[in-house]
Design a protein around this motif. Structure first.
Motif, short mmCIF file in Angstrom:
data_model
loop_
_atom_site.label_atom_id
_atom_site.label_comp_id
_atom_site.label_asym_id
_atom_site.label_seq_id
_atom_site.Cartn_x
_atom_site.Cartn_y
_atom_site.Cartn_z
N THR A 155 18.17 -5.68 -9.11
CA THR A 155 19.40 -5.57 -9.89
C THR A 155 20.54 -6.24 -9.12
OG1 THR A 155 18.63 -3.49 -10.82
CG2 THR A 155 20.98 -3.97 -11.02
N THR A 156 20.99 -7.38 -9.62
CA THR A 156 22.03 -8.15 -8.93
C THR A 156 23.44 -7.83 -9.42
OG1 THR A 156 21.77 -9.97 -10.50
CG2 THR A 156 20.50 -10.08 -8.45
N ARG A 157 23.54 -7.07 -10.51
CA ARG A 157 24.87 -6.76 -11.03
C ARG A 157 24.88 -5.34 -11.61
NH1 ARG A 157 26.77 -10.51 -15.65
NH2 ARG A 157 25.57 -11.90 -14.34
N THR A 158 25.77 -4.51 -11.10
CA THR A 158 25.95 -3.15 -11.62
C THR A 158 27.29 -3.08 -12.34
OG1 THR A 158 26.90 -2.43 -9.53
CG2 THR A 158 24.53 -2.10 -9.80
N GLU A 159 27.70 -1.88 -12.72
CA GLU A 159 28.97 -1.71 -13.44
C GLU A 159 30.17 -2.21 -12.65
OE1 GLU A 159 28.11 2.24 -13.47
OE2 GLU A 159 26.71 2.04 -15.12
N ASN A 160 30.10 -2.08 -11.31
CA ASN A 160 31.24 -2.52 -10.49
C ASN A 160 31.16 -4.01 -10.13
OD1 ASN A 160 29.27 -2.58 -8.54
ND2 ASN A 160 30.19 -1.03 -7.23
N GLY A 161 30.15 -4.72 -10.65
CA GLY A 161 30.04 -6.16 -10.43
C GLY A 161 29.27 -6.56 -9.19
N GLU A 162 28.89 -5.60 -8.37
CA GLU A 162 28.14 -5.88 -7.15
C GLU A 162 26.66 -5.60 -7.37
OE1 GLU A 162 29.57 -3.97 -3.66
OE2 GLU A 162 31.11 -5.51 -3.42
N PRO A 163 25.81 -6.07 -6.46
CA PRO A 163 24.40 -5.70 -6.54
C PRO A 163 24.21 -4.20 -6.31
CG PRO A 163 24.69 -7.60 -5.10
CD PRO A 163 26.06 -7.06 -5.41
N TYR A 164 23.06 -3.71 -6.71
CA TYR A 164 22.73 -2.30 -6.53
C TYR A 164 22.70 -1.97 -5.03
CZ TYR A 164 19.99 2.01 -6.61
OH TYR A 164 19.55 3.30 -6.42
N ARG A 165 23.25 -0.83 -4.66
CA ARG A 165 23.20 -0.36 -3.28
C ARG A 165 22.18 0.76 -3.16
NH1 ARG A 165 26.25 -2.07 0.64
NH2 ARG A 165 28.18 -3.16 0.16
N ARG A 166 21.38 0.69 -2.12
CA ARG A 166 20.36 1.70 -1.85
C ARG A 166 21.03 3.06 -1.68
NH1 ARG A 166 17.91 3.47 3.38
NH2 ARG A 166 15.92 4.38 2.80
N LYS A 167 20.41 4.08 -2.28
CA LYS A 167 20.92 5.45 -2.17
C LYS A 167 20.00 6.26 -1.27
CE LYS A 167 23.28 5.39 -6.52
NZ LYS A 167 22.92 5.07 -7.86
N MET A 168 20.60 7.19 -0.53
CA MET A 168 19.84 8.07 0.36
C MET A 168 20.29 9.51 0.11
SD MET A 168 20.06 5.77 3.82
CE MET A 168 21.83 5.62 3.70
N VAL A 169 19.36 10.42 0.19
CA VAL A 169 19.62 11.84 -0.04
C VAL A 169 19.83 12.52 1.32
CG1 VAL A 169 18.67 13.99 -0.95
CG2 VAL A 169 18.24 11.84 -2.13
N VAL A 170 20.87 13.33 1.40
CA VAL A 170 21.14 14.10 2.61
C VAL A 170 20.77 15.55 2.32
CG1 VAL A 170 22.91 14.86 4.25
CG2 VAL A 170 23.02 12.56 3.26
N LEU A 171 19.82 16.07 3.10
CA LEU A 171 19.36 17.45 2.94
C LEU A 171 19.96 18.29 4.07
CD1 LEU A 171 15.57 16.80 2.24
CD2 LEU A 171 17.39 17.12 0.58
N THR A 172 20.38 19.50 3.74
CA THR A 172 20.90 20.41 4.75
C THR A 172 20.24 21.77 4.61
OG1 THR A 172 22.74 21.02 3.31
CG2 THR A 172 23.15 19.29 4.91
N SER A 173 20.21 22.48 5.70
CA SER A 173 19.67 23.82 5.71
C SER A 173 20.69 24.78 5.11
CB SER A 173 19.35 24.24 7.14
OG SER A 173 18.96 25.59 7.19
#
Length: 143
Positions: free
Chosen positions: A33-51
């Protein structure tokens, strides 16, 4: 720790790892995906888990008074690493020099993360089943 607390802990782990697998799947699905709603390519997402309970709380409290907690998703963060540049002058999103900014998603990294989340999910299923078997055996003793 009671029987139901053990089930809740395993359940929270199952929920968190399932959510993590969903986010990893989204990353893989958007690898081109080279274009998202903000006009930039898709950025990888990461999940942060906490205790749900911190280690410090456990050490301060008497072990008899300690209430075990599971895990929860605290946030989803975007990977701020640079986008990959690919030379493709015919692509609609190419710049003046013919380079296209591609998402910062690495399929190998996502595959390894998915395997890790799957193994953690399996471990929680095993813990859940073991707790269930222990409860059934305890009930059989009471007969």
């Amino acid at each position: 720790m009671s029987f139901l607390e053990s089930l809740n802990i395993s359940g929270s782990g199952l929920t968190a790892q399932r959510f993590r697998m969903d986010v990893i799947s989204e990353n893989i699905a958007n690898i081109d995906t080279t274009r998202t709603e903000n006009g930039e390519p898709y950025r990888r997402k990461m999940v942060v888990l906490t205790s749900e309970n911190s280690f410090k709380e456990m050490m301060v409290k008497n072990i008899k008074d300690y209430e075990a907690g599971g895990v929860e998703v605290s946030e989803i963060v975007e990977d701020q690493s640079e986008f990959k540049l690919v030379y493709d002058p015919e692509h609609p999103d190419a710049d003046m020099n013919g380079y296209v900014r591609m998402p910062n998603v690495d399929s190998l990294k996502e595959t390894v993360d998915m395997m890790e989340a799957y193994r953690a999910y399996q471990a929680n299923v095993t813990a859940l089943n073991t707790t269930k078997q222990m409860a059934v055996k305890a009930l059989e003793i009471g007969r």
